[in-house]
Structures are given as structure tokens and as C-alpha cells.
Design an enzyme around this catalytic site. Sequence first.
Site, PDB file in Angstrom:
ATOM      1  CD  GLU A   1      -4.444  -1.811   1.628  1.00  0.00           C
ATOM      2  OE1 GLU A   1      -3.411  -1.592   2.278  1.00  0.00           O
ATOM      3  OE2 GLU A   1      -4.490  -1.744   0.376  1.00  0.00           O
TER       4      GLU A   1
ATOM      5  CE  LYS B   1      12.280  -4.144   5.380  1.00  0.00           C
ATOM      6  NZ  LYS B   1      10.820  -4.292   5.495  1.00  0.00           N
TER       7      LYS B   1
ATOM      8  NE  ARG C   1      -3.957   2.289  -0.720  1.00  0.00           N
ATOM      9  CZ  ARG C   1      -2.770   1.866  -1.141  1.00  0.00           C
ATOM     10  NH1 ARG C   1      -2.075   0.994  -0.419  1.00  0.00           N
ATOM     11  NH2 ARG C   1      -2.278   2.262  -2.289  1.00  0.00           N
TER      12      ARG C   1
END
Length: 633
Positions: free
Chosen positions: A370, A281, A398
Site C-alpha cells: 500500500e 491453494k 498502512r
Amino acid sequence: MSSQTPLLDTIDTPADLRSLDEAQLPQVADELRHFLIDSVASAGGHFGAGLGCIELTVALHYLYDTPFDRIVWDVGHQAYPHKILTGRKDRITTIKRKDGLAPFPKRQESEYDTFGVGHSSTSVSAGLGMALAADRTGVNRRVAAVIGDGGMTAGMAFEALNHGGDIDPNILVVLNENQMSISPNVGGMTKMLGRLMSGPTMTGIRERSKRLMQRDSATWRFMSRWEEHVKGMVMPSTLFEELGFNYLGPIDGHDLKALLTTIRTAQSVAGPNLLHIITTKGKGYAPAEADPVKYHAVGPFDRDKGVQPKPKPETPSAPDYTKVFGQWICDMAAADPRLLAITPAMREGSGLVEFEQQFPERYFDVGIAEQHAVTLAAGMACEDTHPVVAIYSTFLQRAWDQLIHDVALQNLPVLFAIDRAGLVGPDGPTHAGSFDLTYLRCVPNMVVMAPSNEDECRMMLSTGYHHDGPAAVRYPRGKGPGIMPGPGLDTLPLGKAEILREGRGVALLAFGSMVEPCRAIAERLDATLVNMRFVKPLDTALIEQLAERHQLLVTVEENAVAGGAGSGVNEHLAAVGRTVPMLNIGLQDGYIEHGSREECLSEAGLDEAGIERQLRARLQALDLSTNLRSATL
């Protein structure tokens, strides 16, 4: 034509890219990386993820006949290079700005954006759906779905893999492993993906052994078979192959030649394929490689100096709402050893960095999961601990079933600290917390609060924590009006509103962030102003009194009008047979696109001018007293 990006400047669509010789692709990748660094430095935006998948983006668009073939991106943080190569290079600096490019792939923006995203772990399901539809309709279309290792912490990704491996669709899933989502990844899957084969021990043994033997010799063939056996023991290939996927990798995701070769191999093999790549990244920009959390998303910065820390103000100012929560949870944890904190991969965004440092054994980052976060909290609450779930409003959507079935139905003492409620601005409708008052208010046993300032937020968090049942405090992104929170852990009387101004004719019932813009309006119209504080339970006694004394009740909330806090006021008055003209101001039946938070509020009619405009229109329509209608602006 730029002297630094001469080849990239000739590419307006992926067809232009595919017209190039393969030997030119490394130059395209280098120029694309340079262009992305410059453009995000000048305008801000998501940064590190895009830099990490430059080579992958080039390879996919080179080998897939897009837009006929489908490429599905997960979340979309990494899609800036994709946008640049698909005709939006000249507008990339408008990203996240009002009327500019969307922050994530969006079907309405480009035919190359095959699926609108913004929430994690959807790409495999969506790509699988496209592959199955193509097969059903007889279209010879190839599909590639890209998912990061952070996205693999969500159960939805494994639901899709489980289904896809069973039905044999023609799809390529690219697992981009960089050990990062926004925060560093956590969990057993991340540990498995980082096992021996990508580490220095196995790599060193393999390379030294191969240097000692002739290629295609008996020894070489033996060592190759030995490596495959070891690989099967220590790598995730076994898992994915048992699910029914042909596993390829892991390979260096920045080695363009290896990517092209391996993707071609995957294209030649019918059925579901999974390509595992290892990337960095922030690749190509040293500060982002060194600190990928800091460079996940950035404002404009000096490319040479990197992102510089903001100077501290000479006089202390009130913290933003996220910091209010971060300070409160540390203080409450010090006072109550039963407190446990849970986050679904949003440590920095939800303000839990200091808590993790102070109370590491009471901090639980569950990854992008979640649903699990909420039921985990429910299990904790069964055992004489008091969990606090720190979560964004849009992500709590969610886990609504878990909130209802596992927490509220059992009336368990779980506190939800809901950040980014209402309009969030640059991240647009995928991240806006437009519906939480609606989907929380209808759930039995819930206590729902919305603070009007920073000090009130702290008190509400304490109130919810001490409530013997589920409670939620929802607060907006950024700063409030600047009321410095006190040091204590004081609570508020449950279900009691606060009259801020006594007036006549009109009563403004404001919830949370809408209290401030209503203050000046109440003064100009000599209206009553009430800080409602509680969405559930409502202060029904006060509402009935206001209905008796006023000609118009106006509810104002930064939430969908449909089913929101104002609907609760309407329902109560109807239930007790009180008839009074009503005006519910909030988010209408639609989506507010990206822009600054101020621009989004203005577009929604939830800034001071917009609220007053709607109010005066209703006064005129009702033909109320002249002094109300003619009050000066």
C-alpha cells in the site's frame, strides 16, 4: 464420532495430536481436509488458503510444543485448520458470525492464537519480536512464523527479514509459495520464487540423472554439488542466505514426511531458518484448485456441485458500490487517456477486473504494498497523468504517511477510491473502515466525500477526478439504497451539501451511508435532514444557517466520532462563535466485532432504531419542546 473423521475426532488439542504415532499423521491430514471442506461448504468462510496448508499445520503442531512454543500466522486466511486442531472444531461453522469464532487468529479467543492478525505481512515481525523477548527473558521457546508468497510482496516482510538475519534469533520462517494471495500474485519476487528449480525442466533433469547413478557414488556426489551450484544461481536461496537465514527448500508442502524431516532439521540448527514450501491453494477440492480466486472466500455451497452462479434478476437492479466504481473508471478511462489505475493486490475486491481487460497497459497491480501504491501514484501525478488508487479503507491506513507527505503536501491530483468504508460485517474490526474520515479530514489539501447513494457515488468520483489536487471518495461495502447511476460523468459543486427535508427544532446532518436511516426519523420528528456529501470542505455557510434556525444539530456518520465529520462541524461552529446544542452519532471509542453488516450497525447504534434512540435521549436530556420529545415512534 464421525465415520469419516475417526482420528480427527480424538484430537481436542495439539497435545492429543502429538500423542499419535507419526505414521498416523497422513490420515489426520486427510480427515482434516475432509472436515474443512464440509464445514466451510455448510457455513461459508475463507476456503482455499486453509486447504493449501493442511499438512503444514499438522506438522507444526506435531513438532512444536504449542501453546508454549509460538506459531504466528500471516493474515489468517489459512488459519482454519489451526483453529480446528486447537479446540475449536465444534465451533468452526460459527466463524465470521456474530458471537462465533473470529475470522482470523485472535489472542482473546485462544491461547494458541499467539498474535492477532488480519492485515498481511506481519508474521515475521511479530515472530521475531517473540523470539527476541524469549531470549531476553531466558525462556527456551521456539517460534515459527508462516508467511505466504503474497505477503512477501510487502516491504514490511523484508524489513523483518533484514533485521532478523542480522541479529541471529532462533526463529523458523515458513514461506508458503502458492502464487496466490486473493488475486494472482504479481511482481519480481513472485517470478523469482517460481524459477527453474520448481519447474519441470530442472526437476526432469535431476530425476533422470539420479536414476542413472548409484547413490553415494562419486558421480552422485558430483551431481549433488552441481545441483547446489545451479540452485544458487536460479533459486531465492542466495537472497535469503545473504540476509542471514539458513535456507531450506523448496520442498513439496503437501508431502508430510518431507515437511516433518525438514522442520526437524531447522529445529536442530540455531539461528534464523527459512523453510520454502510449494503448495496448491484449494488443495484436495478440485473446483478450488482450478479457480483459487473464486474459492478464496465463499458463502455456503453444495460440496458436490461447488459454488454455483447466482441467477440474474429479471429486472435490473442498481449495482453495488464496488461495481459503480468499476463501471465509472472504465467510462472515465475511455474519456481521458491520462487515467491510470492502481491497486494493492485487490483487483477483484476493488472492481478492477473489467478495467484490466479493457486497459491492460493502464492497470498497475503493485502487490500487497500500500505504501508503494500511494507514492507510485504521486510519481505518476507529477508527469501529467491522473492516477486513481482503488483501495480498501482499512488498508489505506498502512500508507497514511505516504498520503500526507508524498501526495497531499505536494497537492498532487490523485483520486483515492476507498471501498469498504465503515463497518464491513463478517471480517470484523481488522477490516472495518472505521477511521478514514478522521485520518483524512485532518490532512491539508484533501477533498473528502461520502456518497449517500449509487448515483451520487459516480458523480463524486468524477468530481474528485477533475479536482486539481488530492481527493477521496469513501463508500461502504455492498449495496446502497438502489439509485441507478446515470451514464454520464457529471460532477457536483465542491463543498455543497443538499437539504433533503426542511423541518424544525432538530437538524440531522447525515454523512454518506447514514442518510438513508435518517430519512424516516426526520419524518417522525419533523426534523430537517441534510445530505452533507462533503466531509472536507464542509458546507460551512449551511451549517451556520442550520445552527441559527434549530435547537439541536445532530451529526451522523459511519466513522469514529473522535475526530470525524461531526468533529469538523463542532470545530467550525466553535471557531465562528456559534453556540448550539450538538449530538455526534457515530462509532464510539471501541471496536465492533464480527457479524453481519446489519448486526454490526445495530450494535454500534447506527441503524435507524439506534440513531433514533440516541436522538430521543438527547432531546429528553435537553428538555426541548414537548412536541419533539413526544413524537410517536
